[in-house]
Design a protein around this motif. Structure first.
Motif, PDB file in Angstrom:
ATOM      1  N   GLN A  13       6.191  -3.937 -15.574  1.00  0.00           N
ATOM      2  CA  GLN A  13       5.270  -3.447 -14.072  1.00  0.00           C
ATOM      3  C   GLN A  13       5.116  -1.930 -14.327  1.00  0.00           C
ATOM      4  O   GLN A  13       3.793  -1.596 -14.988  1.00  0.00           O
ATOM      5  N   TYR A  58      -3.828  -0.820  -7.937  1.00  0.00           N
ATOM      6  CA  TYR A  58      -2.880  -2.286  -8.076  1.00  0.00           C
ATOM      7  C   TYR A  58      -1.246  -1.718  -7.415  1.00  0.00           C
ATOM      8  O   TYR A  58      -1.098  -3.127  -7.007  1.00  0.00           O
ATOM      9  N   SER A  59      -1.210  -0.875  -8.036  1.00  0.00           N
ATOM     10  CA  SER A  59       0.936  -0.475  -7.611  1.00  0.00           C
ATOM     11  C   SER A  59       0.792  -0.847  -6.160  1.00  0.00           C
ATOM     12  O   SER A  59       1.466  -1.355  -5.247  1.00  0.00           O
ATOM     13  N   ARG A  62       0.319  -4.691  -4.973  1.00  0.00           N
ATOM     14  CA  ARG A  62       1.077  -5.111  -5.576  1.00  0.00           C
ATOM     15  C   ARG A  62       3.055  -5.384  -4.352  1.00  0.00           C
ATOM     16  O   ARG A  62       3.094  -6.499  -4.544  1.00  0.00           O
ATOM     17  N   HIS A  63       2.921  -3.457  -4.833  1.00  0.00           N
ATOM     18  CA  HIS A  63       4.301  -3.997  -3.791  1.00  0.00           C
ATOM     19  C   HIS A  63       4.319  -2.980  -2.796  1.00  0.00           C
ATOM     20  O   HIS A  63       5.195  -3.012  -2.154  1.00  0.00           O
ATOM     21  N   ARG A  64       3.139  -2.106  -2.169  1.00  0.00           N
ATOM     22  CA  ARG A  64       2.955  -1.877  -0.848  1.00  0.00           C
ATOM     23  C   ARG A  64       3.569  -0.353  -0.810  1.00  0.00           C
ATOM     24  O   ARG A  64       4.406  -0.150   0.362  1.00  0.00           O
TER      25      ARG A  64
END
Length: 202
Positions: A13, A58-59, A62-64
């Motif tokens: 990713q 998005y990062s 998606r990952h907080r």
């Protein structure tokens, strides 16, 4: 630089978060070149600024979590792409890799002298090395960044926009990967890669 501590799916990713906006930039440049050849680079710079921002968002969703390095590089991309787009000055965008790599080189080598090894801070959770070897690795990275800055100056000043756009996507990024791989023998000789089990026990 991508995070070497990430597991394989996350690394994949991270690769696309780094490389995806560059591919979209290249595709946009090729598209706009057919209809507005004089302004194609300006429009493509705007597209890169938008896609880099979307990748950052998005990062986070998606990952907080978003690394400080990704925030910094995205901010620089958006700043230079935005300035190029709104002023219509391509030189600003052409010089972005020069300035960014110079800043990285100064930060990495400067960190050695100020006892704040940036490379160790970024990779220390994945690699075990003595401090003097971390300094050698940092100086190598710093020199690499300076070399990339010089290379960018040579290319944008002496070659066509087409060549620079292609090399920006398919040259600089692969060169960074290749350089990273060339440092593995040094790490294996003087240190070792940490395992996930060690991190969990720490």
């Amino acid at each position: 630089m991508t995070d070497p501590t990430l597991p394989p799916p996350a690394k994949k990713q991270s690769f696309w978060l780094d490389f995806g906006p560059l591919l979209i930039f290249f595709a946009a440049f090729q598209y706009f070149k057919r209809t507005s050849p004089d302004d194609a680079m300006i429009y493509a710079a705007g597209v890169l600024g938008v896609t880099a921002t979307l990748a950052l968002l998005y990062s986070w969703v998606r990952h907080r979590h978003v690394s400080g390095l990704l925030i910094f590089t995205t901010a620089v991309v958006v700043l230079f792409a935005g300035l190029a787009f709104f002023t219509g000055n391509k030189v600003i965008f052409f010089m972005k890799p020069t300035i960014l790599n110079t800043l990285f080189g100064l930060a990495v080598i400067g960190g050695v002298f100020f006892k704040k090894n940036v490379v160790k801070l970024l990779m220390g959770s994945a690699i075990e090395l003595a401090d003097d070897k971390w300094n050698v690795l940092a100086i190598r990275w710093g020199l690499f960044f300076f070399a990339m800055a010089v290379l960018n100056e040579i290319i944008w000043r002496n070659f066509s926009e087409d060549f620079w756009a292609g090399f920006k996507v398919f040259g600089f990024f692969p060169l960074t990967i290749i350089f990273t791989l060339t440092q593995i023998p040094f790490i294996q000789r003087f240190g070792r890669m940490k395992t996930g089990d060690e991190d969990s026990q720490a």
